[in-house]
Enzyme design. Sequence first.
Site, mmCIF file in Angstrom:
data_model
loop_
_atom_site.group_PDB
_atom_site.id
_atom_site.type_symbol
_atom_site.label_atom_id
_atom_site.label_comp_id
_atom_site.label_asym_id
_atom_site.label_seq_id
_atom_site.Cartn_x
_atom_site.Cartn_y
_atom_site.Cartn_z
ATOM 1 N N GLU A 196 8.602 -7.025 -10.435
ATOM 2 C CA GLU A 196 7.437 -7.587 -10.193
ATOM 3 C C GLU A 196 7.579 -9.011 -10.528
ATOM 4 O OE1 GLU A 196 4.089 -5.521 -11.920
ATOM 5 O OE2 GLU A 196 4.449 -4.147 -10.340
ATOM 6 N N GLY A 228 0.979 -1.080 0.000
ATOM 7 C CA GLY A 228 0.038 -0.012 -0.093
ATOM 8 C C GLY A 228 1.059 1.339 -0.117
ATOM 9 N N ALA A 245 5.139 -2.204 0.020
ATOM 10 C CA ALA A 245 5.757 -1.252 1.188
ATOM 11 C C ALA A 245 6.041 -2.161 2.273
ATOM 12 C CB ALA A 245 4.302 -0.571 1.666
#
Lengths: 240, 240
Positions: free
Chosen positions: B194, B90, B123
């Site tokens: 990613e 987040g 995060a």
Amino acid sequence: MDDKKHILLLSTSTVFGSGYLAYAEREITDFLGSSRRVLFVPFALHDRDGYAARVRRRFAECGYEIDSLHDATDARAAVANADAIFVGGGNTFRLLKTLYDLQLLEVVRENVVRGMRYIGSSAGSNIAGRTIQTTNDMPIVQPPSFNALGLVAFQINPHFVDADPGSKDMGETREERIAQFHEESETPVIGLREGAMVRVEAGVATLVGSAGARLFRKDRSAVELRAGSVLEGFVNSERI
Amino acid sequence: MDDKKHILLLSTSTVFGSGYLAYAEREITDFLGSSRRVLFVPFALHDRDGYAARVRRRFAECGYEIDSLHDATDARAAVANADAIFVGGGNTFRLLKTLYDLQLLEVVRENVVRGMRYIGSSAGSNIAGRTIQTTNDMPIVQPPSFNALGLVAFQINPHFVDADPGSKDMGETREERIAQFHEESETPVIGLREGAMVRVEAGVATLVGSAGARLFRKDRSAVELRAGSVLEGFVNSERI
């Protein structure tokens, strides 16, 4: 008193396929009017000498002389005596921290209110808003506060990009990031696409340039802004 | 003492075209071993209840029970008693500020050193590093410090993307942003694409997952890392 504010906020110094500040040259010269000397603030980049030299060459082409703030023996006096200031882009955290370290925020703010012309680009536009909380930059250094100059009653998100429906990147889109900001704040955000600028004169903020912008407000749909759009009530609202 | 650290850092919770945590499921279950209860930290998102519900459903599919830290009556005790913790993604600034507000950083750090398994995503991976100074997130709230857990001796840049040579965007590339960080710091940065993860066991950090990573160090060329690459000396170095 706020009617004396003259502010020009650029999303970027350079748009794709053209030279440094080329797209904004006409707007900048119109904005500066009879001012021939501009005080340059190079603190957003690490190489201040190189940055100042590049800006000096570019402004000389248009007939302006540049004094760089990092060369001043008394930085506060240099700001207090300037007719026009150009705050260049780079890293917003570094820029704001340096202004705090040198205790320059208040004198910049006061002189803009008295009529000093303020041009910001990218990081220099971010710090014109209430806070730097809608910068895209990495927090490479820590300023004592995210509160910035508050010359206008909104936040800038420079280099604004619309979501790419073909993207495979799973990080947040820019619009999602701004929505996260509005979970924490009510300050309006102007997502300035590269090529767009906000110009403030006589208490009125107007979108100029070619690329348009998006206005984001808490709990409201985003609004598309085009060149000539007036941002009502966004200059002199009370600071939250 | 550091040999007891078990850390798994994900670049992202989701890779394009697959479900939440799907790409990482095998790595996570292998990492958790016999731990059946996982303490979830939802503080990076605004909607903590919704976030916890989503994570609870997903982990239940794999046979794990989730306790969410925002439901705990004594958050510090909940951390101190956990065998495994999952810190979700987040906004990194919101996550870190909440951990400071609740005075949880030290108890998380201490319990990881004692053997609590730590999984971070995005995060949650950023805050495992020394500082959050290489996050991509907007600084929507201000934590008292950018210093983070320091579980490892490097920084993470999650959702790392290589520069797109066809891009017309004039903002800094990710690599340029990390180079700006290295104008201010000597801490190595791992740009995790990613799909890539870093796993720390027995004092050794290893790159796992499919997408690879880039290792950035001050004044040195970037190095490409592939699955199985060992990051020598990056776990137990002294904190700078």
